[in-house]
Design an enzyme around this catalytic site. Structure first.
Site, mmCIF file in Angstrom:
data_model
loop_
_atom_site.group_PDB
_atom_site.id
_atom_site.type_symbol
_atom_site.label_atom_id
_atom_site.label_comp_id
_atom_site.label_asym_id
_atom_site.label_seq_id
_atom_site.Cartn_x
_atom_site.Cartn_y
_atom_site.Cartn_z
ATOM 1 N N GLU A 80 58.840 11.749 98.297
ATOM 2 C CA GLU A 80 57.557 11.581 97.511
ATOM 3 C C GLU A 80 56.382 11.190 98.440
ATOM 4 O OE1 GLU A 80 58.169 8.393 94.577
ATOM 5 O OE2 GLU A 80 56.194 7.459 95.170
ATOM 6 N N ARG A 104 61.120 -3.670 81.446
ATOM 7 C CA ARG A 104 62.285 -2.875 81.905
ATOM 8 C C ARG A 104 63.092 -3.779 82.363
ATOM 9 N NH1 ARG A 104 64.238 2.192 82.348
ATOM 10 N NH2 ARG A 104 64.671 2.112 84.463
ATOM 11 N N HIS A 142 54.966 10.464 87.711
ATOM 12 C CA HIS A 142 54.670 9.413 87.092
ATOM 13 C C HIS A 142 53.630 9.304 86.109
ATOM 14 C CE1 HIS A 142 56.876 7.525 90.417
ATOM 15 N NE2 HIS A 142 57.556 6.875 89.828
ATOM 16 N N GLY A 175 65.745 17.059 90.003
ATOM 17 C CA GLY A 175 67.077 17.129 89.540
ATOM 18 C C GLY A 175 67.141 17.005 88.037
ATOM 19 N N LYS A 177 58.398 -3.768 95.376
ATOM 20 C CA LYS A 177 59.618 -4.578 95.209
ATOM 21 C C LYS A 177 59.486 -5.982 95.577
ATOM 22 C CE LYS A 177 62.653 -0.973 94.170
ATOM 23 N NZ LYS A 177 64.128 -0.596 93.723
ATOM 24 N N LEU A 208 62.476 -10.695 74.659
ATOM 25 C CA LEU A 208 61.378 -10.323 75.107
ATOM 26 C C LEU A 208 60.953 -8.905 75.497
ATOM 27 C CD1 LEU A 208 58.718 -11.787 76.403
ATOM 28 C CD2 LEU A 208 59.691 -11.893 78.456
HETATM 29 N N1 GLN Z 1 68.238 13.563 90.991
HETATM 30 C C1 GLN Z 1 67.247 12.148 90.306
HETATM 31 C C2 GLN Z 1 66.298 12.552 89.112
HETATM 32 O O1 GLN Z 1 65.909 13.693 89.253
HETATM 33 C C3 GLN Z 1 66.604 11.536 91.253
HETATM 34 C C4 GLN Z 1 65.887 10.171 90.934
HETATM 35 C C5 GLN Z 1 65.430 9.501 91.894
HETATM 36 O O2 GLN Z 1 65.381 9.761 92.961
HETATM 37 N N2 GLN Z 1 65.152 8.062 91.475
HETATM 38 O O3 GLN Z 1 66.257 12.030 88.313
#
Ligand code: GLN
Ligand code: ZN
Length: 770
Positions: free
Chosen positions: A681, A531, A710, A448, A127, A18
């Protein structure tokens, strides 16, 4: 009569058929008819598997091209007006627009930032209860109207009937459907829409009956939540109304005990009730007492959330008294939809035979139901061979030396009571760190990862296949680190990172290097749309045979005079995103992982890495569905984090990062993590999320994300300045860091470079202002 059924089945296909069909369709490589053909072939195959396994009904309605909640949005004709559909689009095209939005793209991939160019945002994704499955959030307002608007479900029923199957349709119940939606107007109560929604349900149920469905399974998982009184009261009236369609209804609950809703759920005017005997097994007895004898009791006896083979002896011991006592029908089922487990694991080529024998995917779980049914209906002798084999597998797992490593338990038991505390309180650490790093006000950093380019993915994949030898692979990754460091030097980022090019996934990377984890080849689980994730199987005591990240971080540090930030994934996130053991509490497993991460942090420190980040994006999502259970979870989860984090010296600066979260109700626990710096975030909430931290007087440093990673949109320095000034209204400038919302791995370099340049410029302007 004992019957078997499933609440739902994985839809993505063993080879992720799929997923690949969807992505080809979105790229314009196959048309809608070809996609429909793949979908139909998949659900036909999945019905056949259910029928072959001996289930009394196949489940229809659990299939979706993207998400089953989105199916209901179309089914009940409540696509939000903001999408501006003009009636010319096909239903399938509209469906994918709801799911994916309409992007505005510039030729160079960098958006100019003009708000007009934002396109139409997709429905929000969130979620599904405490799972890792994301559903598309319905949007409701005073103008929302409902009407049956899709023939898809009826078509599927007809298709299943024509194949000779007996059909049970699975639907989300009206109250859960409303509950899961969001409202834009602040004063509006979604529950007001119930009366408008019910007639559409009644009409649908009548049509399903006419099409030959024998049962409708109506999922009301919100019965396992702490509901406001008005919602509880609405159940009786709702099910009185649905009952008028005269299609037998099986009210399905899962994920959580019913508690105060238990007697109400038993008394509702429905033909049957499904309960999750894995998560709410302790209620089984009272449900058997409360549920009138003429009603069907469906017992979710096989774990739908985990991949372990069922202990059939133990299951039978629980089922036998129910079977003897209840005059009415007893149905056996998985605890919840099997959407949350891989389709099959018994044949998985990546795991050894012994381990595979301990596991059960969706297919194997259906077989377990059959063995249980026959043992109850025909006597255990009729399935003695199957019972014996299952018993042997469970026994092998229980006694395996691969599972138990006494030294791990011994180390945990011997842990000093101070192991979860730093040596000195934050103000002293802060001073020591400031003296060491001498960072400016408003220091800049990233979370990161840097863009995972096609070249990076190709190198990793070739290495995994054995086509790229270790030295060449390491050289390739070092070149990526060189590149990431050079970019950050040029940009003037104060605390650079190595970029995580070597990591495919933040959990898998660590799981692969830790003892106690196994990986399947095909254990895919849908996360959202196309995904899928392949959660590691955490089967045994956790130990770290060797350092996991030190070489990369040390190399990265050797390329710059700035303090390189080392990057680890936290114990709760590793736990949360894996299939974990059911033979010990989650807390025990989390603490074992914590020890391994602690050792890694200490090794990083010894290698000269002075700033270490331990990511815990899943800390909040691990919260139990019931409030009463929050404290217990938060106690061990925060302790696991602190054990991982607190092995380092005062002069080492410990960061953590969390995303996708509403933090306000757990601020004391976040503060108790005592990370020197937390990055979160916040950009999409326009810094509103930070207010909570402000009023709570959050003591340590905090980096509120200044742009949404995003989106390819590049924020201007002005955008960032505005957000940071807003942040500085609630948090003292001395406490603030400047960073994006999350890692940048899904972005491309041009927009990343442009965005970070603006971010650094904004930080410089802020410094000048203060
Ligand atoms: N250190 C991870 C990155 O930068 C953190 C990812 C996350 O918080 N989902 O991809
Ligand atoms: Zn994040």
């Amino acid at each position: 009569m004992i019957k078997t059924h499933t609440l739902g089945y994985p839809r993505i296909g063993l080879q992720r058929e799929l997923k690949f069909a969807l992505e080809r369709h979105w790229r314009g490589e196959i048309d809608a008819a070809a996609l429909e053909e793949t979908g139909a072939a998949l659900h036909e195959r999945h019905w056949a598997e259910q029928a072959d396994a001996g289930l009394d009904f196949v489940t229809v309605g659990d299939f979706a091209f993207y998400d089953h909640v989105a199916n209901h949005i179309q089914l009940f004709g409540c696509e939000p007006a903001r999408f501006g559909f003009d009636g010319r689009e096909t239903a399938l095209a509209r469906y994918f627009t709801l799911a994916r939005g309409v992007a505005h793209e510039h030729a160079d991939g960098i958006c100019c930032g003009n708000a007009q160019h934002a396109g139409t945002a997709a429905l929000e994704m969130t979620k599904w209860f405490d799972t890792n499955y994301h559903y598309l959030v319905p949007e409701f307002d005073t103008a929302t109207r409902f009407a049956l608007a899709s023939e898809r479900l009826l078509g599927e029923v007809a298709q299943a009937r024509s194949l000779g199957h007996r059909v049970k349709v699975a639907l989300i119940g009206p109250l859960s459907f409303l509950w899961l939606g969001k409202t834009r107007d602040a004063g509006f109560d979604k529950l007001e829409l119930l009366d408008a929604l019910l007639p559409a349900y009644v009409q649908l149920l009548a049509q399903l009956k006419a099409a030959g469905a024998e049962w409708a399974q109506v999922d009301e998982p919100i019965l396992g939540l702490n509901l406001p009184g008005a919602w509880i009261l609405a159940f009786e009236r709702t099910y009185q109304t649905l009952n008028t369609a005269q299609l037998p209804l099986l009210l399905a609950t899962y994920f959580s005990p019913l508690e105060e809703n238990l007697s109400m759920a038993c008394k509702l005017p429905v033909a049957g009730l499904h309960v999750d005997a894995v998560r709410a097994g302790h209620e089984l007895q009272s449900i058997a007492d409360w549920l009138p004898a003429h009603k069907v009791l469906s017992v979710g006896i096989v774990d739908g959330r985990n991949i372990w083979r069922t202990d059939l002896d133990a299951a039978l011991a629980r089922l036998l008294p129910l079977a003897q006592r209840r005059g009415g029908d007893l149905w056996l089922a998985p605890s919840c939809s099997l959407l949350h487990v891989p389709l099959s694991l018994r044949e998985d080529g990546a795991m050894d035979l012994e381990l595979r024998g301990w596991l059960a995917g969706a297919r194997e779980k259906l077989d377990e139901l059959q063995v249980l049914r026959r043992a109850l209906a025909e006597g255990e002798g009729s399935v003695w061979l199957e019972l014996r084999e299952a018993r042997a597998a469970c026994e092998a797992r229980r006694t395996s030396t691969r599972v138990r490593r006494p030294e791990v338990a011994a180390r945990l038991a011997a842990l000093s009571p101070n192991a979860d505390r730093r040596a000195s309180p934050y103000p002293e650490r802060r001073a020591a760190q400031q003296e060491r790093f001498n960072l400016p006000l408003y220091p800049t950093t990233t979370i990161g990862s840097f863009p995972q380019t096609a070249a990076i993915r190709a190198a990793r994949a070739a290495h995994k296949r054995g086509e790229l030898a270790q030295p060449e692979y390491e050289a390739a990754m070092r070149r990526e680190i060189d590149h990431a460091v050079a970019e950050q030097e040029a940009l003037g980022i104060d605390v650079p990172v190595h970029g995580e090019a070597e990591r495919n996934d933040m959990v898998e990377y660590f799981g692969e290097q830790l003892d106690g984890f196994a990986f399947s080849a095909n254990g895919w689980v849908q996360s959202y749309g196309s995904r899928c994730v392949k959660p590691p199987v955490l089967f045994g005591d956790v130990a770290r045979p060797a350092p996991m990240t030190v070489a990369w971080s040390a190399y990265a540090q050797s390329r710059t005079a700035r303090p390189m930030k080392g990057m680890l994934t936290g114990p709760v996130t590793i736990l949360q995103w894996s299939f974990v053991r059911d033979d010990q509490p989650r807390s025990a497993t989390a603490l074992q992982i914590a020890l391994a991460i602690r050792d890694e942090a200490i090794d990083l420190e010894a290698a000269g890495i002075g700033i270490i980040q331990i990511d815990e994006p899943a800390l909040r999502e691990g919260l139990p569905l019931r409030r009463a259970a929050w404290d217990g979870y938060l106690d061990w989860a925060t302790r696991a984090f602190r054990i991982a984090a607190c092995g380092v010296q005062d002069r080492t600066q410990l960061h953590t990062h969390m995303c996708y979260a509403e933090f306000n109700d757990i601020l004391p626990q976040i503060a108790a993590l005592d990370a020197d710096v937390i990055t979160i975030e916040t950009s999409r909430s326009d810094m509103e999320l930070l207010r909570g931290f402000g009023s709570f007087a959050y003591p340590n440093a905090i980096g509120p994300g200044v742009y949404d990673i995003h989106s390819p949109r590049v924020p201007s320095a002005d955008d960032i300045l505005r957000l940071m000034r807003k942040a500085a209204e609630v948090i003292a400038p001395e406490q603030l860091w400047v960073n994006p919302d999350c890692g940048l791995k899904t972005r491309a370099w041009p927009e990343t470079r442009a965005a970070l340049a603006n971010m650094v410029q904004a930080a410089r302007l802020l410094r000048r202002e203060s």
